[in-house]
Design an enzyme around this catalytic site. Structure first.
Site, PDB file in Angstrom:
ATOM      1  N   ASP A  22      49.962  35.517  37.593  1.00 42.01           N
ATOM      2  CA  ASP A  22      49.091  35.573  36.288  1.00 42.01           C
ATOM      3  C   ASP A  22      48.924  34.042  35.941  1.00 42.01           C
ATOM      4  OD1 ASP A  22      47.520  36.446  33.988  1.00 42.01           O
ATOM      5  OD2 ASP A  22      49.344  36.160  32.986  1.00 42.01           O
TER       6      ASP A  22
ATOM      7  N   ASP B 160      47.131  32.857  32.270  1.00 40.46           N
ATOM      8  CA  ASP B 160      47.529  32.580  30.721  1.00 40.46           C
ATOM      9  C   ASP B 160      48.472  33.439  30.389  1.00 40.46           C
ATOM     10  OD1 ASP B 160      44.984  31.340  30.240  1.00 40.46           O
ATOM     11  OD2 ASP B 160      43.969  33.332  31.064  1.00 40.46           O
TER      12      ASP B 160
HETATM   13  C1  XBP Z   1      44.140  36.089  29.976  1.00 40.35           C
HETATM   14  C2  XBP Z   1      42.782  36.697  28.989  1.00 40.35           C
HETATM   15  C3  XBP Z   1      41.564  35.598  29.063  1.00 40.35           C
HETATM   16  C4  XBP Z   1      42.064  34.406  28.312  1.00 40.35           C
HETATM   17  C5  XBP Z   1      40.725  33.750  27.885  1.00 40.35           C
HETATM   18  O1  XBP Z   1      43.872  36.457  31.485  1.00 40.35           O
HETATM   19  O2  XBP Z   1      42.576  37.722  28.692  1.00 40.35           O
HETATM   20  O3  XBP Z   1      40.674  36.462  28.594  1.00 40.35           O
HETATM   21  O4  XBP Z   1      42.407  34.678  27.093  1.00 40.35           O
HETATM   22  O5  XBP Z   1      39.924  33.404  29.189  1.00 40.35           O
HETATM   23  P1  XBP Z   1      45.071  36.295  32.215  1.00 40.35           P
HETATM   24  P2  XBP Z   1      38.495  33.557  29.192  1.00 40.35           P
HETATM   25  O6  XBP Z   1      46.624  36.736  31.561  1.00 40.35           O
HETATM   26  O7  XBP Z   1      44.897  37.386  33.485  1.00 40.35           O
HETATM   27  O8  XBP Z   1      45.311  35.178  33.142  1.00 40.35           O
HETATM   28  O9  XBP Z   1      37.892  33.030  27.986  1.00 40.35           O
HETATM   29  O10 XBP Z   1      37.837  32.992  30.482  1.00 40.35           O
HETATM   30  O11 XBP Z   1      38.158  35.073  29.124  1.00 40.35           O
END
Ligand code: XBP
Length: 253
Positions: free
Chosen positions: A8, A10
């Site tokens: 993953d 973020d």
């Molecule tokens: C995390 C998310 C993303 C980010 C923001 O994704 O939910 O929406 O917060 O990115 P993961 P965007 O944990 O799967 O990496 O603005 O591009 O949505």
């Protein structure tokens, strides 16, 4: 045997939510002269909504000061989200968003052991690219056998679409991969795809759904605070330790 490690982005590779997306959202509000500012706490609550644009729309619907008509709201959300991503890229490129401790070492372990890695994220391809290019260099993509972002898997976590797409591309059965996740939605997505998960708790997800996880702990750089307890010889959570956990799990049977 573990045939792939699926990361993953973020919260797992870096604390991008607190130190990147939140800051960039607030900068975007300010530069578009919008009256909204999200506190760290408020953003934590909004993180229950997957996807930055969806998160913003959710907040616009529940708060005041947003356009009354859905079409105007969507247009504004698009504009803010686009700018947020530009500002996010700037924050990352300036080196203000380090990889979490122990991540680099585990990436290196997998490379050395020739365990193919993948990215499975809800964020955009551009956001993945800037983060990994900044830390791993121009050829970052060569380190990953597959990159699944919001482009390839529009159904955001907890939907398992991203994990299923990665398994399909790598021609693996679910139990042959291990997912690295921090948040409940990601854990649920991996679980729904049948992929064993290692949970590294992050700033915004210090507790939460980790049911059925292979292991849960605070950081790849620490051995204290993990369940199950790591081997006494371990100095960090590396590939060796992950393989040990895996071998003792029902997935290996
Ligand atoms: C995390 C998310 C993303 C980010 C923001 O994704 O939910 O929406 O917060 O990115 P993961 P965007 O944990 O799967 O990496 O603005 O591009 O949505």
């Amino acid at each position: 045997m573990i045939k792939s490690v699926l990361w993953d982005v973020d919260g797992t590779l870096a604390e991008t939510e607190r130190d990147g997306h939140l800051k960039a959202f607030n900068q975007a509000f300010e530069s578009l002269a919008l009256p909204w500012r999200w506190s760290e706490r408020r953003y934590g609550k909004l993180l229950l909504v997957a996807g930055g644009r969806e998160r913003l729309l959710h907040d616009m619907q529940s708060g005041g000061n947003a356009p009354a008509h859905s079409q105007a709201r969507q247009a504004l959300a698009d504009q803010v989200h686009r700018l947020k991503n530009e500002l996010y890229a700037r924050i990352v490129a300036h080196g203000n968003l380090p990889l979490r401790a122990g991540v680099r070492e585990l990436l290196d372990d997998c490379e050395r052991a020739r365990v193919p890695m993948g990215i499975v994220t809800t964020t955009s391809r551009a956001n993945v690219e800037i983060l990994l290019k900044t830390h791993l260099g121009e050829d970052w993509e060569s380190k990953f056998a597959i990159v699944v972002s919001a482009r390839e898997a529009p159904n955001k976590k907890p939907d398992p679409q991203g994990y299923l797409a990665a398994l399909d591309a790598l021609k693996l059965r679910p139990h042959e991969a291990v997912a690295m996740e921090d948040a409940g939605a990601g854990v649920a997505a991996a679980r729904a795809a049948g992929v064993p998960v290692i949970v590294t708790r992050s700033h915004y997800f210090p507790v939460g759904d980790s049911q059925g996880a292979l292991a849960v702990g605070p950081s790849l750089a620490r051995i204290d605070g993990w369940q199950p307890v790591p081997d006494a010889r371990a100095t960090r959570i590396g590939l060796e330790q992950i393989i040990r956990w895996y071998r003792c799990s029902p997935w290996a049977q």
